[in-house]
Design an enzyme around this catalytic site. Structure first.
Site, short mmCIF file in Angstrom:
data_model
loop_
_atom_site.label_atom_id
_atom_site.label_comp_id
_atom_site.label_asym_id
_atom_site.label_seq_id
_atom_site.Cartn_x
_atom_site.Cartn_y
_atom_site.Cartn_z
N HIS A 77 -63.91 -18.40 11.93
CA HIS A 77 -63.30 -19.39 11.03
C HIS A 77 -64.13 -19.62 9.76
CE1 HIS A 77 -60.32 -23.00 11.39
NE2 HIS A 77 -60.49 -22.68 10.12
N LYS A 137 -58.76 -18.61 15.81
CA LYS A 137 -60.09 -18.55 15.20
C LYS A 137 -61.17 -19.20 16.06
CE LYS A 137 -57.57 -19.26 10.85
NZ LYS A 137 -56.57 -20.32 11.07
N TYR A 140 -57.69 -26.50 15.50
CA TYR A 140 -56.42 -27.17 15.15
C TYR A 140 -55.79 -27.87 16.36
CZ TYR A 140 -56.34 -23.93 11.09
OH TYR A 140 -56.63 -23.19 9.97
N ASP A 165 -50.26 -18.68 12.86
CA ASP A 165 -51.67 -18.86 12.55
C ASP A 165 -52.17 -20.16 13.16
OD1 ASP A 165 -54.14 -18.12 10.96
OD2 ASP A 165 -53.78 -20.17 10.27
P1 NDP Z 1 -49.46 -25.17 2.55
O1 NDP Z 1 -49.66 -24.57 1.21
O2 NDP Z 1 -48.81 -24.35 3.60
O3 NDP Z 1 -48.68 -26.53 2.34
C1 NDP Z 1 -48.19 -27.28 3.41
C2 NDP Z 1 -47.43 -28.49 2.84
O4 NDP Z 1 -46.29 -28.04 2.11
C3 NDP Z 1 -46.91 -29.42 3.88
O5 NDP Z 1 -47.10 -30.74 3.38
C4 NDP Z 1 -45.43 -29.09 3.99
O6 NDP Z 1 -44.74 -30.24 4.37
C5 NDP Z 1 -45.11 -28.67 2.58
N1 NDP Z 1 -44.05 -27.65 2.47
C6 NDP Z 1 -43.88 -26.56 3.24
N2 NDP Z 1 -42.85 -25.81 2.81
C7 NDP Z 1 -42.35 -26.43 1.72
C8 NDP Z 1 -41.27 -26.15 0.84
N3 NDP Z 1 -40.52 -25.05 0.98
N4 NDP Z 1 -41.03 -27.02 -0.16
C9 NDP Z 1 -41.79 -28.13 -0.32
N5 NDP Z 1 -42.82 -28.46 0.49
C10 NDP Z 1 -43.10 -27.62 1.50
O7 NDP Z 1 -50.90 -25.69 3.01
P2 NDP Z 1 -51.84 -25.67 4.28
O8 NDP Z 1 -53.14 -26.16 3.76
O9 NDP Z 1 -51.23 -26.32 5.44
O10 NDP Z 1 -52.05 -24.13 4.62
C11 NDP Z 1 -51.19 -23.41 5.45
C12 NDP Z 1 -51.88 -22.90 6.69
O11 NDP Z 1 -53.05 -22.15 6.34
C13 NDP Z 1 -52.44 -23.99 7.61
O12 NDP Z 1 -51.44 -24.62 8.36
C14 NDP Z 1 -53.42 -23.18 8.43
O13 NDP Z 1 -52.72 -22.44 9.41
C15 NDP Z 1 -54.01 -22.26 7.37
N6 NDP Z 1 -55.28 -22.79 6.78
C16 NDP Z 1 -56.45 -22.12 7.09
C17 NDP Z 1 -57.66 -22.56 6.61
C18 NDP Z 1 -58.90 -21.82 6.96
O14 NDP Z 1 -60.00 -22.37 6.81
N7 NDP Z 1 -58.82 -20.60 7.42
C19 NDP Z 1 -57.76 -23.75 5.74
C20 NDP Z 1 -56.48 -24.36 5.43
C21 NDP Z 1 -55.30 -23.88 5.93
P3 NDP Z 1 -43.66 -30.21 5.60
O15 NDP Z 1 -44.38 -29.78 6.85
O16 NDP Z 1 -43.16 -31.62 5.69
O17 NDP Z 1 -42.60 -29.23 5.18
#
Ligand code: NDP
Length: 326
Positions: free
Chosen positions: A124, A91, A62, A57
Site C-alpha cells: 500500500h 493491499k 479499508y 479495488d
Molecule cells: P473518486 O475520484 O473515485 O471519487 C469518489 C467520489 O465521487 C465519491 O464521493 C462519489 O460519491 C463520487 N462520484 C462517483 N461517481 C460519480 C459520478 N459519476 N458523478 C459524480 N460524482 C461521482 O475518489 P476516491 O478517492 O474514492 O478514489 C477511488 C478509489 O481509489 C478508492 O475507493 C480506493 O479504492 C482507491 N484509492 C487508493 C489509494 C491508495 O493509497 N492506493 C488512495 C485513495 C483512493 P458517491 O459514492 O455518492 O457516488
C-alpha cells in the site's frame, strides 16, 4: 441494465487486468477510524457485477474485503460469473512489512474475502510502521521479497506497489527478482503524472489511477479548487459524445492505458462510470485534458514525511497523524 464488456490490459505476469475497477474505500471518521462497515457495499458490488464490473479495488485497511467477498460468492453461486472472471486487488498495510508478516497478512485477507487466491496484491505504501504506528526501519525491499514469496506460493497471482515514487520503483525493478505487475498512484486531471505513467508503462508495469475524478467531486467533505462537473472545456467534449463529464475524465484515463478505479455506492453512477467503452477521444482532446494538470495531490500523508521512505515532497506544516489512536 445492460452489461458492459470491459477490455483488459496485459501485466508482466502474462495475466489480464480489467481496464476499470470499482474503488471501495469508504473513508475514515474524524478519529481516523475506518467508517463502520457499510453493509450497503455488498449490494453495490453485486449490482456492479450485474452491470459489468469485474475488478474490485480494496485494501486490508479499508475493511471492505469481507463484503466484497460475500458479493462475489453470491454472484458465483447465482451462476452470473465464475471466480476466474473476477479480479480482486487488495493491499498490504504498513504495519506488516516484515518479510515473515506478509504471508500472514495475505492469509487474513483471503479469509475475509473467502477466496483461495488474490489476483493482485499491492504494497500500500513504501512506509513501514510498527504496531503502535511509530516508524519502523523495515526496508521496502524486504517487504517486496515477502510479496515475491507469496507469488511463488500461488496465494497471489500478481504483485505490485502503491504510492511509490519513480526512484523507489526503479529500486524495486533493479533489486527485485520479480517485476511488479502494477502500480497504483493518484491520477486525475489535476495530477496527470505524464512522466511517471510513461516510465511505468515502458517497464510493462500497469498503472492504476486512484481518485480518478480529481477536483470534479468534493474531497474529504469539502470542495477543492479546480474544474468541476460543469467545466466548459469538459462539457463541450461531453456534449459531442453524448456523455457526462465524469465519463469523459474516466475515458481520458482509458485512452492513456491508466486503469481508473472510481468509487461510488450510487446505483445510477455505478452504471454511468462503466459506460465508457463505446467511444474514443481524439488525441487533441486527450491533450486538452492533460492541460488541466496542476500537480495537485489529495492523498498527502504529511504526518509520515519524516519517514525515510516517504514518497512525496515535504510540506511546511505537516498534519497530525489520524492513525495514531489517543
Ligand atoms: P473518486 O475520484 O473515485 O471519487 C469518489 C467520489 O465521487 C465519491 O464521493 C462519489 O460519491 C463520487 N462520484 C462517483 N461517481 C460519480 C459520478 N459519476 N458523478 C459524480 N460524482 C461521482 O475518489 P476516491 O478517492 O474514492 O478514489 C477511488 C478509489 O481509489 C478508492 O475507493 C480506493 O479504492 C482507491 N484509492 C487508493 C489509494 C491508495 O493509497 N492506493 C488512495 C485513495 C483512493 P458517491 O459514492 O455518492 O457516488
Amino acid at each position: 441494465a445492460s452489461t458492459m464488456e470491459v477490455p483488459s490490459l496485459k501485466m508482466n505476469n502474462g495475466r489480464d487486468m480489467p481496464a476499470i475497477g470499482l474503488g471501495t474505500y469508504l473513508g475514515f471518521d474524524q478519529n481516523g477510524v475506518v467508517k463502520s462497515k457499510d453493509k450497503q457495499l455488498r449490494d453495490v458490488v453485486m449490482r456492479a457485477i450485474d452491470v459489468g464490473y469485474r475488478h474490485f479495488d480494496t485494501a486490508s485497511v479499508y475493511e471492505t474485503e469481507q463484503e466484497i467477498g460475500e458479493a462475489v460468492k453470491m454472484k458465483v453461486e447465482e451462476g452470473v460469473v465464475k471466480r476466474e472472471d473476477i479480479f480482486i486487488t487488495t493491499k498490504l498495510w504498513n504495519t506488516q512489512h516484515r518479510r515473515t508478516e506478509v504471508a500472514q497478512a495475505i492469509n487474513d485477507s483471503l479469509k475475509k474475502l473467502g477466496l483461495d487466491y488474490i489476483d493482485l496484491y499491492l504494497m500500500h505504501w513504501p512506509i513501514g510502521l510498527n504496531a503502535d504506528y511509530s516508524h519502523s526501519d523495515v526496508d521496502f525491499m524486504e517487504t517486496w521479497r515477502g510479496l515475491e514469496d507469496a507469488q511463488r506460493m500461488g496465494i497471489v497471482k500478481g504483485i505490485g506497489l502503491s504510492n511509490f515514487n519513480k526512484q523507489q520503483l526503479e529500486r524495486v525493478l533493479k533489486e527485485g527478482t520479480i517485476k511488479p505487475d502494477a502500480i497504483q498512484i493518484e491520477v486525475h486531471l489535476q495530477n496527470v503524472q505524464k512522466e511517471m505513467v510513461e516510465f511505468c508503462q515502458s517497464e510493462g508495469v500497469v498503472v492504476m489511477g486512484y481518485s480518478p475524478f480529481g477536483s470534479l467531486v468534493a474531497r474529504h467533505g469539502s470542495t477543492v479548487e479546480g474544474p468541476k462537473i460543469d467545466d466548459p472545456v469538459l462539457s463541450s467534449i461531453a456534449q459531442k459524445y453524448g456523455k457526462t463529464t465524469p465519463q469523459i475524465v474516466l475515458r481520458w484515463q482509458i485512452e492513456r492505458k491508466v486503469v481508473p478505479i472510481p468509487k461510488t455506492v450510487n446505483p445510477k453512477r455505478l452504471e454511468e462510470n462503466i459506460n465508457i467503452f463505446d467511444f474514443t477521444l481524439t488525441p487533441d482532446e486527450v491533450e486538452k485534458i492533460n492541460g488541466f494538470d496542476t500537480h495537485t495531490r489529495y492523498t498527502l500523508p504529511s504526518f509520515w514525511q519524516n519517514h525515510p521512505y516517504y514518497p512525496f515532497d515535504k510540506v511546511d506544516n505537516p498534519i497530525a497523524d489520524p492513525f495514531i489512536k489517543v
